[in-house]
Design a protein around this motif. Sequence first.
Motif, mmCIF file in Angstrom:
data_model
loop_
_atom_site.group_PDB
_atom_site.id
_atom_site.type_symbol
_atom_site.label_atom_id
_atom_site.label_comp_id
_atom_site.label_asym_id
_atom_site.label_seq_id
_atom_site.Cartn_x
_atom_site.Cartn_y
_atom_site.Cartn_z
ATOM 1 N N VAL A 67 0.816 -1.176 0.008
ATOM 2 C CA VAL A 67 0.190 -0.085 0.030
ATOM 3 C C VAL A 67 0.785 1.161 -0.033
ATOM 4 N N ALA A 84 -6.897 1.683 3.341
ATOM 5 C CA ALA A 84 -6.685 0.323 3.926
ATOM 6 C C ALA A 84 -7.518 0.254 5.275
ATOM 7 N N THR A 88 -2.167 -0.735 7.684
ATOM 8 C CA THR A 88 -0.945 -1.343 7.109
ATOM 9 C C THR A 88 -0.141 -2.046 8.070
ATOM 10 N N ASP A 94 -1.930 -4.679 3.294
ATOM 11 C CA ASP A 94 -3.098 -4.321 3.822
ATOM 12 C C ASP A 94 -3.557 -5.385 4.778
#
Length: 318
Positions: A67, A84, A88, A94
Amino acid sequence: TTMTTALAPTDGTISAPEPEAPAVARRRRFKMPSFGMLFGAGFLLTLTFLAIFADYLPFIRYPDTKVLVDGRPGRYKLGPGWDAWFGTDGLSNDVFAKTIYGARTTLQVGVFATVFGIVVGGGLGVIAGYFRGWADRVITIIIDCLLALPALLLAIILVNRLDDVKADTEWLGWLSRKWQIVITLGILATAPLARIVRAQTLSLREREFVLAARSLGAKPGRIIFREILPNLVPAILTVAFTGLSILIAAEGALAFLGLGVEIGTPTWGKSIDDNRNQLDNAWWATIFPCLMLFATVLSFNLIGDRLSRRFDIRQAGV
């Protein structure tokens, strides 16, 4: 005489009692499922759907997809949000995607281990409860020995031993760590299931329909498969749901101790273990997998508890 005269109709005929209205009878026979069972079933169905079709759902990333924030990996800086949903982790992956894909592995391990326990433990329980004698004594000794050992310690020993056996035996190359855990947890589930099935079989073997089948010359195999096993289904289902929740928690505990599935396969226990040192800076990377594990175990327990009260199954051996 006075009471009979008072209740009799005036024309001298005897009237039958009025039948209960069909709607009232249906309401009395049908009981709405409890809120807990509805919640548990709904949550498990949703989780299973997401785990099975995660590869085809656009809002679920692949677990190893990074991400990015401003073109760079987000790492722990990216908390729960639109980019997300669960934030994260330390590898910029994610957490929501890893949680859903981890559910796939966790549910597979739990279901396969439960099936293993039902087949082996249920078979041993039926044999011990129906035939009695030396078979009952031998199987009871095995069950008592398995129940006497600490479950987590036995699981650690079995997984390490299966690793050694796989390394020394070429034809066991298919025995991956996931299947090692399935066999280990299946062995742990065998003893409680065998004890409960044995107790139910002891009760069923003295019932009238079994005695009638035996008096008509039915062989033990036919009696077991046609008379006893169908009546064991409620007890087996009840114990299976409760035992499945225990096995899922046990799989998470093994992954937390470094005995999880292969590297690169996400699981809830592994996610908790990888991010537990970042609770102060990134609580979401640990809390969300913990919540999913808690909700799944709770859902199975709610369904199992409802089934046990519905069928009056005693689970003292679990």
